[in-house]
Design a protein around this motif. Sequence first.
Motif, mmCIF file in Angstrom:
data_model
loop_
_atom_site.group_PDB
_atom_site.id
_atom_site.type_symbol
_atom_site.label_atom_id
_atom_site.label_comp_id
_atom_site.label_asym_id
_atom_site.label_seq_id
_atom_site.Cartn_x
_atom_site.Cartn_y
_atom_site.Cartn_z
ATOM 1 N N CYS A 239 0.792 -1.233 0.000
ATOM 2 C CA CYS A 239 0.000 0.000 0.000
ATOM 3 C C CYS A 239 0.825 1.284 0.000
ATOM 4 O O CYS A 239 0.326 2.335 -0.422
ATOM 5 N N ILE A 240 2.067 1.233 0.466
ATOM 6 C CA ILE A 240 2.861 2.451 0.636
ATOM 7 C C ILE A 240 3.008 3.214 -0.672
ATOM 8 O O ILE A 240 2.730 4.414 -0.753
ATOM 9 N N ARG A 241 3.462 2.546 -1.708
ATOM 10 C CA ARG A 241 3.701 3.227 -2.981
ATOM 11 C C ARG A 241 2.396 3.730 -3.600
ATOM 12 O O ARG A 241 2.363 4.782 -4.243
ATOM 13 N N LEU A 242 1.324 2.956 -3.415
ATOM 14 C CA LEU A 242 0.020 3.395 -3.919
ATOM 15 C C LEU A 242 -0.398 4.687 -3.234
ATOM 16 O O LEU A 242 -0.962 5.588 -3.866
ATOM 17 N N MET A 243 -0.124 4.797 -1.932
ATOM 18 C CA MET A 243 -0.473 5.989 -1.178
ATOM 19 C C MET A 243 0.288 7.204 -1.696
ATOM 20 O O MET A 243 -0.282 8.275 -1.916
ATOM 21 N N VAL A 244 1.594 7.060 -1.902
ATOM 22 C CA VAL A 244 2.410 8.174 -2.393
ATOM 23 C C VAL A 244 1.948 8.605 -3.785
ATOM 24 O O VAL A 244 1.839 9.803 -4.082
ATOM 25 N N ALA A 245 1.665 7.634 -4.641
ATOM 26 C CA ALA A 245 1.183 7.951 -5.990
ATOM 27 C C ALA A 245 -0.156 8.678 -5.933
ATOM 28 O O ALA A 245 -0.406 9.623 -6.692
ATOM 29 N N TRP A 246 -1.023 8.243 -5.022
ATOM 30 C CA TRP A 246 -2.342 8.871 -4.882
ATOM 31 C C TRP A 246 -2.215 10.333 -4.484
ATOM 32 O O TRP A 246 -2.792 11.221 -5.101
ATOM 33 N N VAL A 247 -1.477 10.602 -3.406
ATOM 34 C CA VAL A 247 -1.424 11.968 -2.875
ATOM 35 C C VAL A 247 -0.684 12.918 -3.796
ATOM 36 O O VAL A 247 -0.858 14.143 -3.701
ATOM 37 N N SER A 248 0.143 12.382 -4.691
ATOM 38 C CA SER A 248 0.844 13.247 -5.635
ATOM 39 C C SER A 248 -0.114 13.852 -6.652
ATOM 40 O O SER A 248 0.179 14.884 -7.259
ATOM 41 N N ARG A 249 -1.274 13.212 -6.828
ATOM 42 C CA ARG A 249 -2.215 13.659 -7.860
ATOM 43 C C ARG A 249 -3.560 14.132 -7.320
ATOM 44 O O ARG A 249 -4.270 14.862 -7.999
#
Length: 279
Positions: A239-249
């Motif tokens: 989930c970590i990378r998905l979270m970072v990708a989400w908040v970037s956009r």
Amino acid sequence: MNILLIIQSIIMGIVEGIAEFLPISSTGYLILSADIMNFWTQEKRDLFIVFIQLGAILAVIYDYWGRLWNAFMGLITGKAEGLQNPRQLGISLIIATIPVMALGLTLSDFIKQIFHPIVVAVMLIVGALLIFYVEKRPHKIIADEAENIDFKTALKIGFCQCLALIPGTSRSGATIIGALWLGISRKASTEFSFFLGIPVIVGAGLLDLLKNKDVLQTGEDWAILGVGTLVSFIVALLCIRLMVAWVSRRDFTIFAWLRIVTGVIVLIAYFGFGYHVTG
């Protein structure tokens, strides 16, 4: 071996792994999940809820090992590849950790006494309103990377993290939304929140285990704790990378709505249908 407890432990691990890095309160959802499933005895459940978060934070250490090691070496030697101020991230994390460590050690017993679904429900809603407020404010970015957060701002984020001692507030939510409010970019706010969780969660988990290890009386008890922690590590890693990708956009308003819906459902169940704490 109690298969039902193992299954419940796996479910709790999944909940923790998903919720730990979202601004929705992993502790709150763990309390609600444990209460719905009537998971374990109260003393074992309370220890489980605190300790299982260690699995998720170990996923952060694993995934960000390079940057964390760079920050550590910069703090020790004053040299770190690619960093203009090699000690800044390490010192900022130490400064931001001090308030919650001091308050947490002082209030640890009281905090467990308010592990209650109604406290969670109210704080889920209050936290959602704060997310709406911060997201509607114009953001003036003063730091676009976690390594660029200055000491004064780090201390303010540390005080924001203290709010997460109240179940249902969300440590990630308090630190990420607090950092956004202070002018940190979305990506940097999220990653600084990840890093800030390492000393807090590792310290709280190990301290609670040390203080309450006697409640785990059998090998099966330790196995149930271990299974939940391992599952939280694996799920958090995904989930970590998905979270970072989400908040970037995107912004966090969808999580604010999720908090409100959950909080309202719990309040209706409690006051309208006689839902009460078990255990």
